[in-house]
Design an enzyme around this catalytic site. Structure first.
Site: not given
Ligand SMILES: C[S@@+](CC[C@H](N)C(=O)[O-])C[C@H]1O[C@@H](n2cnc3c(N)ncnc32)[C@H](O)[C@@H]1O
Length: 232
Positions: A66, A118, A140, A144, A176, A211, A213-214
Site C-alpha cells: 500500500e 520513500d 499526490d 502543475k 480523483d 476515505t 479523499f474520495e
Molecule cells: C493524498 S495522500 C493519500 C493517502 C491514502 N492513500 C488515502 O487514500 O487516504 C498521498 C500520500 O502518499 C504519501 N507519499 C507520496 N509519495 C510517497 C512515497 N514515495 N513514499 C511513501 N509515501 C508517499 C504522502 O505522504 C501522502 O500521505
C-alpha cells in the site's frame, strides 16, 4: 576527511526527485502512544537493506503493498477484510503511520506492517515477483506541469513496481484528478509487462474503502477513476 567535513571542491550532490511533500504534523496523545508502543513490533525503517517479507510477517502469504497509506484507514479496513493476505503500508508522514499503528492494535490485525520512508526505495529492496498487489490510492496529483516529474505514476516507477509483482499480480491506482487519471492510463497502457484488466477505467471495486479523499472529491463533483492492471 569525516562525513561532516565539507569539501568546497566537491560537486554538489544530486538530490533525488521526491514524490511527496515534506511536511510536519502534530500527533495526538493516542498516536504518540501507539507509535512508541507498537513501532518495535510492526514498524520498519526503509533502508538500503533488502526486505525479507516472510520474515517481516512471520509467515508466507500473498503480500499487498500500500503506497502512501496516509492515515491508514484503507490499509486497516482492507487488511481486516482480507486476513489471508499480508499488507505492507509505506508512508513518510509520521502522524499517518502512528494512526495506522493505532488502527492495527484496535482491530487486532496481525497481517499489517508499516514502513516509514520513500516507497520507491522500499520497492528497490524487494526481490522481483514477490508482491500479489500494489495499491496507489489517491497519490499526490502534483497538478502543475513543472511538478509532473514528482508523480509516483510515471514510466520508470511503473516498470519498477511491475517488476516486483508476481505473474497475474495487480497494480491498482485510484485518483480523483481527471488529468492525472488520463496520464496514468497512458503510462500504464505503454508498459509492455502490464495488461489492462478492464480495457479502460475499472468499475469502482467494493474492496477499496471510501476515505476522506474520495468523500471530498465526490462532494466537489470530481469523479474517482480506478485503474487496475495485471502483470503478464
Ligand atoms: C493524498 S495522500 C493519500 C493517502 C491514502 N492513500 C488515502 O487514500 O487516504 C498521498 C500520500 O502518499 C504519501 N507519499 C507520496 N509519495 C510517497 C512515497 N514515495 N513514499 C511513501 N509515501 C508517499 C504522502 O505522504 C501522502 O500521505
Amino acid at each position: 576527511m569525516t562525513a561532516t567535513d565539507h569539501d568546497p571542491a566537491a560537486p554538489p550532490t544530486s538530490r533525488p526527485i521526491r514524490t511527496f511533500h515534506p511536511r510536519r504534523g502534530r500527533m495526538s496523545g493516542r498516536q504518540t502512544d501507539a507509535l512508541d508502543r507498537l513501532w518495535p513490533a510492526y514498524g520498519l525503517d526503509v533502508s538500503d537493506e533488502p526486505v525479507d517479507l516472510a520474515e517481516l510477517f512471520g509467515r508466507r502469504a500473498p503480500v499487498v503493498l500500500e503506497i502512501g497509506s496516509g492515515m491508514g484507514d484503507s490499509t486497516a479496513a482492507m487488511a481486516a477484510a482480507d486476513p489471508d493476505r499480508d499488507y505492507l503500508a509505506v508512508e513518510v508522514h509520521t502522524p499517518g503511520i502512528a494512526n495506522l499503528l493505532d488502527l492495527v492494535e484496535r482491530g487486532g490485525l496481525s497481517n499489517v506492517r508499516v514502513a516509514q520512508g520513500d516507497a520507491l526505495d522500499l520497492v528497490r529492496g524487494l526481490p522481483d515477483g514477490v508482491l500479489d498487489a500494489v495499491h496507489v490510492f489517491f497519490p499526490d496529483p502534483w497538478p502543475k506541469a513543472r511538478h509532473h516529474k514528482r508523480r509516483i505514476i510515471q514510466t520508470a516507477h511503473v516498470a519498477l513496481l511491475r517488476s516486483r509483482l508476481g505473474p497475474g499480480g495487480t497494480l491498482h491506482c485510484a485518483t480523483d484528478w481527471a488529468e492525472y487519471a488520463e496520464a496514468m492510463r497512458q503510462t500504464l497502457d505503454a508498459d509492455p509487462g502490464l495488461v489492462d484488466a478492464y480495457g479502460g477505467f475499472a468499475p469502482r471495486p467494493a474492496h477499496r474503502p471510501v476515505t476522506k479523499f474520495e468523500r471530498r472529491a465526490l462532494t466537489a463533483g470530481r469523479p474517482v477513476a480506478d485503474l487496475i492492471y495485471r502483470r503478464r
